[in-house]
Structure formats: structure tokens, C-alpha cells
Design a protein around this motif. Sequence first.
Motif, PDB file in Angstrom:
ATOM      1  N   LEU A  76       1.441  13.233  -3.139  1.00  0.00           N
ATOM      2  CA  LEU A  76       0.968  12.880  -4.487  1.00  0.00           C
ATOM      3  C   LEU A  76      -0.525  13.144  -4.659  1.00  0.00           C
ATOM      4  O   LEU A  76      -1.087  12.877  -5.724  1.00  0.00           O
ATOM      5  N   ALA A  77      -1.177  13.667  -3.644  1.00  0.00           N
ATOM      6  CA  ALA A  77      -2.637  13.768  -3.637  1.00  0.00           C
ATOM      7  C   ALA A  77      -3.172  14.642  -4.762  1.00  0.00           C
ATOM      8  O   ALA A  77      -4.274  14.397  -5.267  1.00  0.00           O
TER       9      ALA A  77
ATOM     10  N   LEU B 195       4.756   2.309  -7.912  1.00  0.00           N
ATOM     11  CA  LEU B 195       4.271   1.144  -7.174  1.00  0.00           C
ATOM     12  C   LEU B 195       5.124  -0.090  -7.378  1.00  0.00           C
ATOM     13  O   LEU B 195       5.036  -1.040  -6.599  1.00  0.00           O
TER      14      LEU B 195
ATOM     15  N   ARG C  86       0.840  -1.200   0.000  1.00  0.00           N
ATOM     16  CA  ARG C  86       0.000   0.000   0.000  1.00  0.00           C
ATOM     17  C   ARG C  86       0.879   1.254   0.000  1.00  0.00           C
ATOM     18  O   ARG C  86       0.688   2.154   0.821  1.00  0.00           O
ATOM     19  N   ARG C  87       1.806   1.316  -0.911  1.00  0.00           N
ATOM     20  CA  ARG C  87       2.686   2.487  -0.968  1.00  0.00           C
ATOM     21  C   ARG C  87       1.879   3.781  -1.077  1.00  0.00           C
ATOM     22  O   ARG C  87       0.941   3.877  -1.873  1.00  0.00           O
ATOM     23  N   PHE C  88       2.248   4.756  -0.262  1.00  0.00           N
ATOM     24  CA  PHE C  88       1.686   6.111  -0.301  1.00  0.00           C
ATOM     25  C   PHE C  88       0.193   6.130   0.040  1.00  0.00           C
ATOM     26  O   PHE C  88      -0.504   7.084  -0.276  1.00  0.00           O
ATOM     27  N   GLN C  89      -0.286   5.096   0.696  1.00  0.00           N
ATOM     28  CA  GLN C  89      -1.687   5.022   1.105  1.00  0.00           C
ATOM     29  C   GLN C  89      -1.772   4.842   2.617  1.00  0.00           C
ATOM     30  O   GLN C  89      -0.813   4.434   3.281  1.00  0.00           O
TER      31      GLN C  89
ATOM     32  N   ARG D 171      -5.695   8.022  -6.268  1.00  0.00           N
ATOM     33  CA  ARG D 171      -5.357   6.812  -5.508  1.00  0.00           C
ATOM     34  C   ARG D 171      -4.543   7.137  -4.268  1.00  0.00           C
ATOM     35  O   ARG D 171      -4.508   6.359  -3.308  1.00  0.00           O
ATOM     36  N   PHE D 172      -3.888   8.297  -4.302  1.00  0.00           N
ATOM     37  CA  PHE D 172      -2.972   8.652  -3.221  1.00  0.00           C
ATOM     38  C   PHE D 172      -3.485   9.862  -2.444  1.00  0.00           C
ATOM     39  O   PHE D 172      -2.729  10.766  -2.091  1.00  0.00           O
TER      40      PHE D 172
ATOM     41  N   SER E 180      -1.625  10.605   0.762  1.00  0.00           N
ATOM     42  CA  SER E 180      -0.174  10.777   0.730  1.00  0.00           C
ATOM     43  C   SER E 180       0.200  12.168   1.240  1.00  0.00           C
ATOM     44  O   SER E 180      -0.599  13.087   1.216  1.00  0.00           O
TER      45      SER E 180
ATOM     46  N   ASP F 159      -2.918  12.249  -8.254  1.00  0.00           N
ATOM     47  CA  ASP F 159      -3.566  10.956  -8.497  1.00  0.00           C
ATOM     48  C   ASP F 159      -4.503  10.655  -7.326  1.00  0.00           C
ATOM     49  O   ASP F 159      -4.061  10.611  -6.169  1.00  0.00           O
TER      50      ASP F 159
END
Length: 522
Positions: free
Chosen positions: A165-166, A270, A63-66, A171-172, A175, A169
Motif C-alpha cells: 500500500l506504500a 483499518l 498496527r495493520r500494514f505497519q 501511513r503504510f 507495507s 498512502d
Amino acid sequence: MFAADRRKVLAGAGALAVTMVMPSFAATASTVVRTSAGRVRGTREGGLHVFRGLRYGQNTRERRFQAPLAPVPWSGTADATQFGPSCPQLGKQDPENEDCLFLNIWTPGLEPKAKRPVMLYIHGGAYSNGSVVDPLNYGDKLAARGDVVVVTVNHRLNALGYLYLARLDPRFADSGNVGQLDLILALKWVQQNIATFGGDPGNVLVFGQSGGGAKIATMMGMPAAAGLFHRAITMSGQQVTASGPMNASRRTAAYLGKLGVTETNLAPLLSLPTERLIDALSAEDPILGGGVYMGPVLDMKWLLRHPFWPDANPQGNGIPMMLGNTHDETRAFIDPHGPKLTGLNWDNLAQRMASDLRMDLLPEWIVAQYRAQYPDWSPERVFYAATTAGRSWPGQVIEAEARARAGAPTWVYQVDFASPVKPERGAPHTMDIPLSFGTLDASGSLTGTGSYAKAASDAMMDRFIAFARKGDPEVDASMPWPQYRLDQRATMIFDARSRVENDPRGWERELFARVPYIQPGS
């Protein structure tokens, strides 16, 4: 401490060990406890129950950056006799792994009805380096002395914990602050489980040195952390303002450029090897210079306002707080035998100290003021006094005074105990770690093990323990420690003979209060 400063400490002579070999621990028996996720086996050592490498979160590699997730329950009994890995970093620890959400516990007993105070420690190293596997942070002596439960926590650092990174993207979306969310998850684990280890979930003190203190100051204003801890101690670590999202975005762009990853396609992040992500921290910081800074971000999701600007965050004002610094902070990371001090004289002093000031005051004027106030001081003494007062100390003053204006329960200390083993270091940054843990003989300690060091350590441990127990550091009525108020600025001086002084270094405080303080990295 700031990221660049911490790297200097790690590289400098005599500060902290950079690489550590995991020791084996002498255990007399095993001890088993059931946590919310499953059974764990620790050890019995010197009258304490000790658990190392307790998992409080899932593997973050997945779960990188999550945001982190609580552990998946397991069957059987998990081993908790050796430290878990530390977060990968430039300042190497051994072992390192992205799967690093582990904590450690030292407790005198496992009876839930004991309701011992909990002292949870967060390590320093700015937001980029460090680990609680450092022997300076071992909790055995503190737990035994105070009949308290000591918890130490590792979490994600540097880009793995704070890369923003928010804006690029969805997804992050978390972050920029996932390192902080790791710590909040650890505190939730403590709330759910610490009674099983003899601790009181309603009486949790968080304390941390350098970057650990800054993480605490930040958490005190994060809504997600509300109610998870009840007292706080920041040790040479402050966070007046967090990183703004636009500056954080500029740093992200520099970091991605170093990696060769485009802002429109973050998918490679990722799958890249961890080593690549760490190596790219050498990207030039577009605001500060040097290696790219990573720290908490004012993202308006998890962090909604700056911790201590424009005032002390009201969320934290009900939490009793102790703030401290050492007398000679910068002697830890500006080498007394290095190029800035070699050949230092009155003619080159202003020029040499200019880059180590964080207050935009004329260096030549500062030197003149010190020479007039302290005519018997040497250029070296002025150098370290000015760089400490103009860089490492102002954040603590701002935070303490903001809380005093709000009427928040606040106590301030200063460590004056000077190293007897490296006298040229004085009372440097990191000196309060072995003093507060009682780890005077640990690798990296500058305290020595003599009677004066023990007296300073006993005084500091006893005050910390009292603060953990009742939210007030008074040990006995013969030496009261008044709250910090602007009319007196009472400050505990920890030394061979500890004492309270009103407004120590008041002249220096006023000298640098003439101009605004801008938190580096914000």
C-alpha cells in the motif's frame, strides 16, 4: 513454494494437516526467566526448558500494514506454557488472531555461559499460510540431540504481512514487507534475550522450509537484517527475485477491488473484520491467475535489490549457507490419483504437464528428451521428474551457482528418502521437515518410524547441528561434504544411507538451464 502450490498441498491427500487442535503438554515443573520485557513462566519437559507463546512484538491488530513494535514491558510473570495464536489465513489454524507475534523455545539449560548454538526455524506455506504450531516443527528432539537452543517463530502472512500500500498512502510506507519486518524483530528479540535461555546471540542459524526458506533468502539481502544471524539453511524454498512494485500494485488493486475498498480511501482497511481481509485473498491474481499472490516487494526502502539477481546479494555472501530440495517435490501437491495423472499416457503427457512447468520450453520437446535419455521410464515418472526439475528446483540451482561464482561458503543437499507409508509420494516437498526435526511420528509425517527413516533423520539432524555449531556441516572425516563448486557440484544425498554425489540429476539441470527462470510472483 508458491502460494497456489501451497494451497494444493493443504488441500491434497496426505501432505500436511490443515487444522490443528492445541495439545496439552506433559510438564514436570515450571521454570521462570526474565526477558527484556518482563518475567515469563515456561515448563520443564523431558529434561528441557520449554517456553511457548513468548511475545516478541505488540498486537499487530492495532498496527495493520505497519512495521511491528517491540513488546511493552509488563509486571508480574507472563504465562508461556501454550502456543500463541497463528496468523489468520485461508489454510485454517486453531487458534488464529492478528495478535500473532509469538515465538517458542526449547533449550537444554538456562545458563548464559553455555552459549549453545541457536537454531531459529521459519515455517513454510509460501507467504500466505502455515504456522510453527504444526507438530512437525516441535523442537524437543533437535534441541536434546544437539545440545542446541531451538526457536520457532510465527509472523504476519498474506495481506496482513505483504499487501503493498506504500504507493497509495504514506501511513503504510512499510507495507509490502511487514511480514519480513516481523521476522527481523524476532531476530532482534533473540539477540537481546537468548543468552538468558542458554543460547549464544553470536551464533544464530536460521532455517526454514518452502516459504520459510524463501523468507530467509530475502532477509539475507535486507540491510535491516544484517548481523542478526550467522548461518542459513533453505529447505525447498528459494527467492531469486522479489515482487516488483508495479506487479505488486496490480495485485493490490485486484485485492482492494474484491474488498470494495477504493485506492483513494484506505481507511476502511483499518476497521474491516479480519475475516473479510482473509476472504478477499480469493481475488484473481492479475499476473499468475488463481488466488492473489502476496510476497516481499522490491520497495526500495527495506528491500533495495533482488535477493539473487543479477547475482548473489553481496550482503549475504559472508554467511555460510546450505540449500536443499527433495527429489520428488511435485509429488506433494500434484495428486498421483488426481485428474492429471489418471489415464496419463505418452499421448497426453506433454499437454497435462505444461501448466505445471515454470520454464518456457516446448513440453513435447521435453517429453522427447526424457524418453530418449530414460527409455525405461513411465509417463508418470517423467511427469513428476520434469515438473520438479522445471518448476521447484531451478531457483535452488540458480542460488547455489550464484554463490559458487562469488566464492561464498555454500553446501547443497538433496533428500532422496522416499516415503514408506505413501510410496506413490516418493520423496516429496515437506519430507525434510520431520527428518530435520526428528519428528518422524508427528501427525502429517510421511517418513514412517522405521530404521531407514531414523537413519536418514539422524544424518540430517547431525549435519544441521554441525552446521549450526561451526558453519560447516562436516560431522566426521570419514564422510566429507565438500562445498558446492561449479567444477563438481558436490551434493549430500540424504537417504537410508546418506552419501555425497557430484552433480546428481546433472542432465536435468542442463536441460532446463537452456532458458531463463522467472520467479513466479515477481
